[in-house]
Structures are given as structure tokens and as C-alpha cells.
Motif scaffolding. Structure first.
Motif, short mmCIF file in Angstrom:
data_model
loop_
_atom_site.label_atom_id
_atom_site.label_comp_id
_atom_site.label_asym_id
_atom_site.label_seq_id
_atom_site.Cartn_x
_atom_site.Cartn_y
_atom_site.Cartn_z
N ILE A 7 0.87 -1.18 0.00
CA ILE A 7 0.00 0.00 0.00
C ILE A 7 0.91 1.23 0.00
N TYR A 8 0.80 2.05 -1.04
CA TYR A 8 1.63 3.24 -1.13
C TYR A 8 0.98 4.37 -0.34
N VAL A 9 1.74 5.00 0.53
CA VAL A 9 1.26 6.14 1.31
C VAL A 9 1.84 7.39 0.65
N THR A 10 0.98 8.22 0.10
CA THR A 10 1.45 9.33 -0.72
C THR A 10 0.79 10.65 -0.37
N GLY A 11 1.60 11.70 -0.36
CA GLY A 11 1.09 13.05 -0.27
C GLY A 11 0.82 13.57 -1.67
N MET A 70 -0.62 3.47 -12.15
CA MET A 70 -1.25 2.65 -13.17
C MET A 70 -0.61 1.27 -13.18
N LEU A 71 -1.40 0.26 -13.46
CA LEU A 71 -0.90 -1.10 -13.44
C LEU A 71 0.15 -1.32 -14.52
N ARG A 72 1.22 -1.99 -14.13
CA ARG A 72 2.27 -2.37 -15.06
C ARG A 72 2.23 -3.88 -15.29
N VAL A 73 2.97 -4.32 -16.27
CA VAL A 73 3.02 -5.75 -16.57
C VAL A 73 3.48 -6.53 -15.35
N ARG A 74 4.48 -6.02 -14.64
CA ARG A 74 5.02 -6.75 -13.49
C ARG A 74 3.97 -6.96 -12.39
N PRO A 302 -7.94 -7.08 -13.24
CA PRO A 302 -6.78 -7.24 -12.36
C PRO A 302 -6.93 -6.37 -11.12
N ARG A 303 -6.34 -6.78 -10.02
CA ARG A 303 -6.45 -5.98 -8.80
C ARG A 303 -5.61 -4.71 -8.96
N PRO A 304 -6.21 -3.55 -8.75
CA PRO A 304 -5.45 -2.30 -8.91
C PRO A 304 -4.42 -2.12 -7.81
N ARG A 305 -3.49 -1.21 -8.02
CA ARG A 305 -2.54 -0.86 -6.99
C ARG A 305 -3.27 -0.06 -5.91
N ARG A 306 -2.81 -0.19 -4.68
CA ARG A 306 -3.52 0.42 -3.56
C ARG A 306 -2.73 1.61 -3.01
N VAL A 307 -3.47 2.66 -2.69
CA VAL A 307 -2.83 3.88 -2.19
C VAL A 307 -3.58 4.40 -0.97
N GLN A 317 -4.10 17.00 -7.67
CA GLN A 317 -2.90 17.07 -6.84
C GLN A 317 -2.32 15.69 -6.56
N SER A 318 -3.06 14.64 -6.91
CA SER A 318 -2.68 13.30 -6.51
C SER A 318 -1.78 12.63 -7.55
N VAL A 319 -1.41 11.40 -7.23
CA VAL A 319 -0.53 10.64 -8.09
C VAL A 319 -1.23 10.33 -9.42
N GLU A 320 -0.47 10.35 -10.49
CA GLU A 320 -1.03 10.06 -11.80
C GLU A 320 -1.61 8.64 -11.82
N GLY A 321 -2.83 8.53 -12.34
CA GLY A 321 -3.48 7.23 -12.40
C GLY A 321 -4.27 6.89 -11.15
N VAL A 322 -4.45 7.87 -10.23
CA VAL A 322 -5.15 7.56 -8.98
C VAL A 322 -6.58 7.10 -9.25
N GLU A 323 -7.16 7.53 -10.37
CA GLU A 323 -8.52 7.11 -10.68
C GLU A 323 -8.60 5.62 -10.99
N GLN A 324 -7.44 4.99 -11.30
CA GLN A 324 -7.41 3.56 -11.57
C GLN A 324 -7.02 2.74 -10.33
N ALA A 325 -6.62 3.44 -9.27
CA ALA A 325 -6.12 2.77 -8.08
C ALA A 325 -7.24 2.49 -7.08
N GLU A 326 -6.94 1.65 -6.12
CA GLU A 326 -7.84 1.41 -5.00
C GLU A 326 -7.39 2.28 -3.84
N ILE A 327 -8.18 3.28 -3.50
CA ILE A 327 -7.84 4.16 -2.38
C ILE A 327 -8.34 3.50 -1.10
#
Length: 542
Positions: A7-11, A70-74, A302-307, A317-327
Motif C-alpha cells: 500500500i503506497y502512502v502518498t502526499g 497505473m498497473l504495469r506488466v510486473r 486485475p487488482r489495482p494498486r492500492r494507495v 494534486q494526486s498521483v497520476e493514475g489515482v482514478e485507476q487505483a484502489e484508495i
């Protein structure tokens, strides 16, 4: 052990001290109270001078840079996909695919680099072709590979290569086809005359089926002519079929498979994966060695990245792709912004002077104390956002958090705050572009427009002598980012007032503050807080 989910913690973008400190401190706390996830503090841009001073003073590690979520191949690739050497027999590859329920297997060369892929379609076509054409080997094949597939025994001869047709010699000797010759493979039962005839015709390999064994003089003839003999426990028909599948798999592989890199965005490769007939791509590293497999199935939901968002709730103001992430959570001290979630999440919007105050309160509520480095970071953030507790946004809770940190750290918080501002507020040698972009925040206004408001603090020094230079730099930023209006707050923390530099139409802002602009600068006596005293009026005016 498997790695914990991240889970990424981001300002926010253009991070200030509070954004960085809140991310670091809250990640530390959540890592303690929730051991089932790995909380990773990140930053969305370069740290400013003040934040660098606090990071160095606290000996805290810089949060890693996160360009997007945003989701990457990895993030979705299968890392346990088996690899097959290009010399492996087709039969063995087919059995592997059936055993592992695979539609595709990457084929590698001797150096481990990707040579191609074997697909179910290739295997099916091989069987169909064999049903209507003479049986033959698809590529030169070692005798040892044929022995392995047949589970047979090499009775005589060397491990030579054969590459011709496969003949099942069931006919009368006198009616044998004249085409039988060097390189071909003859499959014969316990018919000595047929065995000797095949040797006399100069075949590349004689395979004796049904578990039969040639007589000694037949073996001697084969030795003399240099023809290997293999004993097969299978009947003649099955033996012939198995020999065709003894060819190396490189003969049937697709030599130009679809490949992707681990950091490729899923959105960039999804269409290609769906369009290729085997609906998959091989993920390769810089040396072209396979490290994973991405299939069409992996691209379905696929399960989105979590922030976890701190110190902001605006999508801009948020990280690019936040609309695709799970907040998973929002912890903020600003107004409720434009961030949207698809499921209910814990969200805190608390009117205190600093998000770091909220982080300290969470530590205390859980009966925990931050590490010394995090405590210094959080103290610096509170003193920064409240301008040493002088901002009108300052609350009793901020005072309480500062007093608590002073006791924990055994330092004078006020002296620490003064040192921080004195060491980091000298703008004399700072380039204009860096000044006008410092602590920049974006806001969405009506009509789909965006505005930007940046802020710098000075200690008893003005920037009047650089006004023209700053205005030119602001105009460049406004045009580059497409802002409707771009404003820079130059706040003197000793005088406790602000000069608001404006690029764009200053009329609505003059009306909002009841002040007239002089050369696009609006004086704002007694104003120090962007969050409480400037942003609300600017947003209402626009």
C-alpha cells in the motif's frame, strides 16, 4: 515467504514538508498496526529546500519516487511459468502443456534468451498435417531424443541426427518404395528380412517395434553400414507417431512471439495481447530472458494498486493514475476535494493546522510513539504548515502535538522551527522558476479549468527586486500547465502578511480580497494561510 501486499502512502504533487512527513510517519504507524500489508511512503516530486533540511536533520530516508499508480506488466504477470529448452522434443513440451494446463510455453536457447513460444495451435496443426501428409521429422533430430520419447533402448550405433521421412515397413520386401534412403527412419516389427532390407537401403535409423530384438547378424550388418538400431516397446503405429514428435520443439515454435517489458503499462499492451492468436505475451528483461507471462485472463479485472492518501484529496494534486487505483484511506486537513472512490473508505478531513498533527494523534491513540527520525519530521511539518504556530489555521491540537513532540525529542520546538525557517527561507540564490513552483497546489474550478497556487515563505526579506523575473517565470508555468490563473503567495513570517503575485486575469481576485493589484501583485496584510485565507476566496471568485 511471499511478499506482503503493498500500500503506497502518498502526499500530493510538488510535495511540501507536511506531505512528506505525513507519508513517512503514517506509513510507519500503519506498518505497526497492520502487519498484513507493507506500507511504503512515497513522494510524487522532488523535495523542496525546507523538506530537504528537515530530512537531513532527522536522518530520515527519502521516500521513493512514485511516477504513477497505473498497473504495469510486473503487477499482473505470472512469474512461475515454465521455460523449455529449444532442443526439448515436441512430445515432452506437449506433455508439459497438458500437465500444467498451459496454452503457451516460452522456448529458450542455450544462453537462456527467448527463442520463441510453443502454442496449442502449433501442436494441433502438427497432428492435422500428419493425418494427411507423409510422416516426417520437422527438423534434424538426435537418435537419443527418439530413444527418450519412445522409452526405448539404443542397441547399436552413435547418437547421430536423422531428418527424413518415417516409414512403417509393413509391405512385402519387393514392394518397398524406392524413395526410402539416407536420413529416413524405418519402423519394422520382428521381420528380419525387412530389417536387413532397411539397412541395405541405407536408412538413417532402424527402429524395431513391439519389443522385438534383431538377430546378431542383423546388428552386425547395421554396425558395418553405420545404421543405429533402436528397440521400441510400442507397436509399429504408435512408434511411428512418437518418432514424429521427437523433433526439437524449435521446429514448431513461433520464432517471433509478442514480448513486453515488466514496466510497460497494461493499458499500452492490452490490445496487442488480446489480438495475438494465442492471447498472451512473454515478459522479458533487458537481456531478453523470460521472467513472466501475461495472458488475456490476467487482463480481466486485475487488482489495482492500492494507495493511502495524506495531505490532499484533489485528483489534480494526486498521483497520476489515482482514478485507476484502489484508495484505502484518506487522511487530510484540507477541504473535501474531487477524489472519488468506488467503495466506502475511511476518510478523515479534520480542521487542524497540519496533517502531521493528525498522524501524531493516531500514534497516541494506538499507544505508540514514533521513531526519533519520524518525530523530527513530523515536528518540522507542523511548524512549517502553521508557520511556527502563527498561522490562523493553528489549533489547540497543533499546540498539543508540538508540546508532545518537544517532550519526546527533548528539544525546544520553537527554536527548532525558527532554525528551520532561517535556514531555508533565503531565496536570494534560488532561480525564479524554482521559486514560483515551490509548494504548488492545483485546484479545479468551474468550466473544467484548473488554477495553481504556490507559496514561499520569507523571513523579513521581500522579493520586490525580482518582481519582473518572477512574473515572467509564472507566465511560463501558467502557459505550460494550461492554468486559467496562476498565483504565488510570498509570505513574510515575521511581518505576518503576504504579497499575492497573479499571472492571468487578476480582476476576480482583486474583488475577492477587496484589494487593488499593483503590477499584478495584490497585498494581503495579515494573510499567511493558503488553505484558510486564500484558496477558499480564490475558488469562490472563479
Amino acid at each position: 515467504m511471499a511478499a506482503l501486499p503493498v500500500i503506497y502512502v502518498t502526499g500530493h504533487r510538488n510535495p511540501d514538508t507536511d506531505s512528506i512527513a505525513a507519508a513517512v510517519g503514517y506509513a510507519e504507524l500503519m506498518g505497526r498496526v497492520d502487519p498484513h500489508n507493507a506500507y511504503v511512503p512515497v513522494r510524487l516530486g522532488d523535495v523542496n529546500t525546507q523538506t530537504r533540511w528537515v530530512l537531513d536533520r532527522s536522518k530520515a530516508k527519502d521516500p521513493e519516487f512514485l511516477p504513477h499508480v497505473m498497473l504495469r506488466v510486473r503487477d499482473v504477470m505470472r512469474r512461475d511459468s515454465p521455460l523449455v529448452d529449444s532442443t526439448e522434443p515436441v512430445r515432452e513440451v506437449g506433455r508439459l502443456m497438458a500437465r500444467e494446463d498451459l496454452d503457451l510455453v516460452p522456448i529458450v536457447g542455450a544462453d537462456g534468451t527467448l527463442s520463441g513460444v510453443m502454442t496449442e495451435r502449433a501442436l494441433a496443426r502438427r497432428y492435422i498435417r500428419e493425418s494427411r501428409e507423409p510422416s516426417e521429422l520437422d527438423a534434424p533430430t538426435n537418435v537419443s531424443a527418439i530413444v527418450r520419447v519412445l522409452q526405448g533402448e539404443l542397441l547399436t550405433g552413435d547418437d547421430a541426427e536423422v531428418s527424413g521421412q518415417i516409414w512403417c515397413m509393413a509391405m512385402d520386401i519387393g514392394a518397398l518404395p524406392s524413395e526410402i534412403g539416407p536420413g529416413d527412419v524405418a519402423v519394422v516389427g520382428n521381420r528380419e528380412a525387412a530389417q536387413r532390407a532397411a539397412i541395405e537401403l541405407g536408412v538413417g535409423l532402424l527402429v524395431v517395434s513391439n519389443g522385438a530384438r534383431p538377430e546378431a547378424d542383423t546388428i552386425a550388418l547395421a554396425d558395418k553400414r553405420g545404421v543405429p538400431i533402436v528397440a521400441s516397446p510400442l507397436d509399429s503405429y504408435v512408434t511411428a507417431r512418437m518418432i514424429t514428435l521427437s523433433a526439437p520443439c524449435r521446429a514448431l515454435m513461433d520464432p517471433e512471439p509478442l514480448t513486453v517489458r515488466p514496466d510497460d503499462l497494461l493499458s499500452d499492451v492490452a490490445d496487442e495481447v488480446k489480438e495475438v492468436h494465442y492471447r498472451a505475451a512473454v515478459c522479458v528483461d533487458a537481456a531478453r530472458k523470460p521472467i513472466g507471462l501475461v495472458t488475456r485472463t490476467d487482463l480481466v479485472s486485475p487488482r489495482p494498486r492500492r494507495v493511502l492518501l495524506v495531505d490532499h484529496a484533489e485528483q489534480a494534486q494526486s498521483v497520476e493514475g489515482v482514478e485507476q487505483a484502489e484508495i484505502v484511506e484518506i487522511l487530510d486537513h484540507h477541504h473535501i476535494g474531487s477524489i472519488e472512490t468506488t467503495v466506502p473508505v475511511r476518510a478523515t478531513f479534520d480542521p487542524v493546522g497540519s496533517t502531521s498533527t493528525l498522524v501524531i494523534e493516531r500514534f497516541r491513540q494506538n499507544g505508540m510513539e514514533p521513531s526519533r527520525s519520524s518525530a523530527l519530521l513530523l515536528l518540522g511539518a507542523i511548524m512549517s504548515d502553521t508557520v511556527i504556530l502563527n498561522s490562523p489555521t493553528t489549533t489547540e491540537r497543533d499546540w498539543s502535538a508540538v508540546e508532545y513532540l518537544g517532550r519526546v525529542l527533548a528539544i525546544d520546538p520553537m527554536q527548532f522551527g525558527r532554525e528551520m525557517f532561517e535556514a531555508t527561507s533565503d531565496l536570494e540564490g534560488v532561480e525564479a522558476d524554482a521559486i514560483v513552483s515551490r509548494d504548488l497546489k492545483e485546484y479545479e474550478v468551474g468550466g473544467g479549468h484548473t488554477i495553481g497556487i504556490a507559496q514561499v515563505e520569507t523571513v523579513g526579506q521581500g522579493l520586490d527586486g525580482r518582481k519582473a523575473e518572477l512574473m515572467e517565470a509564472m507566465e511560463r508555468v501558467r502557459e505550460r500547465n494550461g492554468y486559467a490563473v496562476y498565483a504565488l503567495m510570498v509570505t513574510d513570517i515575521l511581518a505576518k502578511d503576504t504579497d499575492l503575485y497573479v499571472s492571468g486575469d487578476s480582476g476576480p481576485l482583486e474583488h475577492a480580497f477587496g484589494q487593488t493589484a499593483e503590477d499584478n501583485v495584490i497585498p494581503l496584510p495579515g494573510v499567511m494561510s493558503r488553505k484558510k485565507q486564500v484558496a477558499p476566496k480564490v475558488l469562490a471568485a472563479l
